[in-house]
Design an enzyme around this catalytic site. Structure first.
Site, PDB file in Angstrom:
ATOM      1  N   LYS A 152       8.130  10.574  -0.140  1.00 34.97           N
ATOM      2  CA  LYS A 152       7.413  10.056   1.033  1.00 34.97           C
ATOM      3  C   LYS A 152       8.360   9.297   1.962  1.00 34.97           C
ATOM      4  O   LYS A 152       8.339   9.491   3.186  1.00 34.97           O
ATOM      5  CB  LYS A 152       6.277   9.149   0.572  1.00 34.97           C
ATOM      6  CG  LYS A 152       5.445   8.527   1.691  1.00 34.97           C
ATOM      7  CD  LYS A 152       5.850   7.095   2.021  1.00 34.97           C
ATOM      8  CE  LYS A 152       5.571   6.147   0.877  1.00 34.97           C
ATOM      9  NZ  LYS A 152       5.881   4.733   1.230  1.00 34.97           N
TER      10      LYS A 152
ATOM     11  N   LEU B 147       0.822  -1.208   0.000  1.00 38.36           N
ATOM     12  CA  LEU B 147       0.000   0.000   0.000  1.00 38.36           C
ATOM     13  C   LEU B 147       0.860   1.263   0.000  1.00 38.36           C
ATOM     14  O   LEU B 147       2.043   1.221   0.373  1.00 38.36           O
ATOM     15  CB  LEU B 147      -0.931  -0.033   1.214  1.00 38.36           C
ATOM     16  CG  LEU B 147      -1.842  -1.277   1.255  1.00 38.36           C
ATOM     17  CD1 LEU B 147      -2.466  -1.451   2.641  1.00 38.36           C
ATOM     18  CD2 LEU B 147      -2.916  -1.184   0.180  1.00 38.36           C
ATOM     19  N   PRO B 148       0.283   2.407  -0.397  1.00 38.75           N
ATOM     20  CA  PRO B 148       1.096   3.601  -0.619  1.00 38.75           C
ATOM     21  C   PRO B 148       1.607   4.352   0.605  1.00 38.75           C
ATOM     22  O   PRO B 148       2.533   5.151   0.481  1.00 38.75           O
ATOM     23  CB  PRO B 148       0.181   4.500  -1.453  1.00 38.75           C
ATOM     24  CG  PRO B 148      -1.188   4.021  -1.183  1.00 38.75           C
ATOM     25  CD  PRO B 148      -1.083   2.564  -0.911  1.00 38.75           C
TER      26      PRO B 148
ATOM     27  N   THR C 166       5.892   0.542   2.569  1.00 39.57           N
ATOM     28  CA  THR C 166       6.909   1.310   3.285  1.00 39.57           C
ATOM     29  C   THR C 166       6.195   2.372   4.107  1.00 39.57           C
ATOM     30  O   THR C 166       5.574   3.290   3.548  1.00 39.57           O
ATOM     31  CB  THR C 166       7.900   1.974   2.313  1.00 39.57           C
ATOM     32  OG1 THR C 166       8.572   0.962   1.560  1.00 39.57           O
ATOM     33  CG2 THR C 166       8.944   2.791   3.080  1.00 39.57           C
TER      34      THR C 166
ATOM     35  N   LYS D 110      14.355  -0.262   5.887  1.00 42.80           N
ATOM     36  CA  LYS D 110      13.947   0.207   4.556  1.00 42.80           C
ATOM     37  C   LYS D 110      14.146   1.709   4.412  1.00 42.80           C
ATOM     38  O   LYS D 110      14.628   2.195   3.376  1.00 42.80           O
ATOM     39  CB  LYS D 110      12.482  -0.163   4.307  1.00 42.80           C
ATOM     40  CG  LYS D 110      11.918   0.374   2.978  1.00 42.80           C
ATOM     41  CD  LYS D 110      12.656  -0.193   1.785  1.00 42.80           C
ATOM     42  CE  LYS D 110      12.188   0.453   0.465  1.00 42.80           C
ATOM     43  NZ  LYS D 110      10.799   0.135   0.121  1.00 42.80           N
TER      44      LYS D 110
END
Length: 297
Positions: A240, A65-66, A96, A171
């Protein structure tokens, strides 16, 4: 046949679905976008009408998912995954997001007997399609053996980092380094080009010298040819991730003297309307400031 759910049929989710189907898994997929649903149907996945419906069909669910808000809505919303997943189920969150949200999802799942793992990935859509992603895992180590086969369904290199949130920390740190190297390449190649050195030759020197890096091999063509619109990993997504990285660093009271500067370069590129372009478009910020271009075209 093993059943697995996949929520999020974007560039990464599509690759994961394809890899899982190829390896013999029965896949139940959900995405709110009709075109994504149709894509999944055509590939052989069974499409559900909500996250909750996926939870009724599969005991292991991969989410891609974003961002944090979407993850929270998909898991905890009124028609969310946690509403229907049975005790003893597993959520492998390949999104992430920030470590704090990951830990909240872990705790909420634990209260329902659901094992949540943060499993962010590296390797891009190509790695997802090939099933060769690098996966960074945070969560309950005692339950790790049960999810390894599913992780192997989408990835090749699997690293267990520690308790919940650890995968996300890894990450964000990883992507910060990628972003810094990308911006540094743009700066150095702009200097070289403006000084009259062929950027392709300069890149070849870097590739064989101590400056060798995988960022150059992956994103180098876009930088060298100025084809920033050919998106490998979007600038919006990197922006992001850098925002989340900076927040995590501040929480740990670590100064982000390098990452913070590069984050502002991505902020500038996004403000210029380049968010949908490849993340390497950050190099255009330096090119414009220098009144120079790396590409000869």
């Amino acid at each position: 046949m093993n059943a697995v759910g996949v929520i999020g049929i974007g560039a990464m989710g599509k690759g994961m679905i394809g890899s899982l189907l190829q390896k013999g898994y029965r896949v139940f997929a959900y995405d709110p976008i009709p075109a994504a649903q149709q894509w999944a149907k055509e590939r052989g996945a069974e499409v559900a009408d909500s996250p909750a419906a996926v939870g009724r069909m599969a005991g292991v669910v991969i989410t891609s998912l974003p961002g944090p808000a979407v993850v929270e809505q998909v898991l905890l919303g009124a028609d969310g995954l946690y509403a229907t997943l049975a005790s003893g189920s597993y959520v492998l969150d390949a999104s992430t997001i920030d470590p704090a949200t990951a830990r909240r999802m872990y705790q909420s799942g634990r209260e329902k007997g659901i094992a949540y793992f943060d499993c962010p990935v590296s390797g891009g859509p190509a790695g997802a399609a090939a099933g060769t992603l690098t996966i960074m895992v945070g969560g309950d180590e005692s339950k790790l053996p049960e999810i390894i086969p599913y992780l192997q369904g989408i990835g090749k290199e699997i690293f267990y980092l520690g308790e919940s949130g650890s995968g996300q920390v890894a990450k964000l740190c990883h992507n910060s380094v990628v972003a810094v190297i990308t911006a540094a390449l743009g700066e150095a190649l702009t200097v070289g080009a403006k000084a009259g050195v062929d950027p392709h030759k300069l890149a070849a020197v870097m590739d064989k010298g101590s400056a060798h890096n995988r960022v150059l091999s992956i994103f180098g063509p876009n930088i060298l040819y100025g084809t920033y619109e050919k998106t490998i990993f979007s600038l919006d997504h990197m922006h992001k991730d850098l925002t989340l990285y900076t927040k995590a660093a501040q929480e740990q009271q670590v100064p982000v003297l390098v990452g913070g500067t590069v984050s502002q370069m991505y902020e500038a590129a996004k403000a210029q309307g380049k968010g949908a372009w490849d993340s390497s478009a950050v190099c255009s910020v330096t090119e414009e400031l220098a009144h120079a271009t790396i590409s000869k075209s």
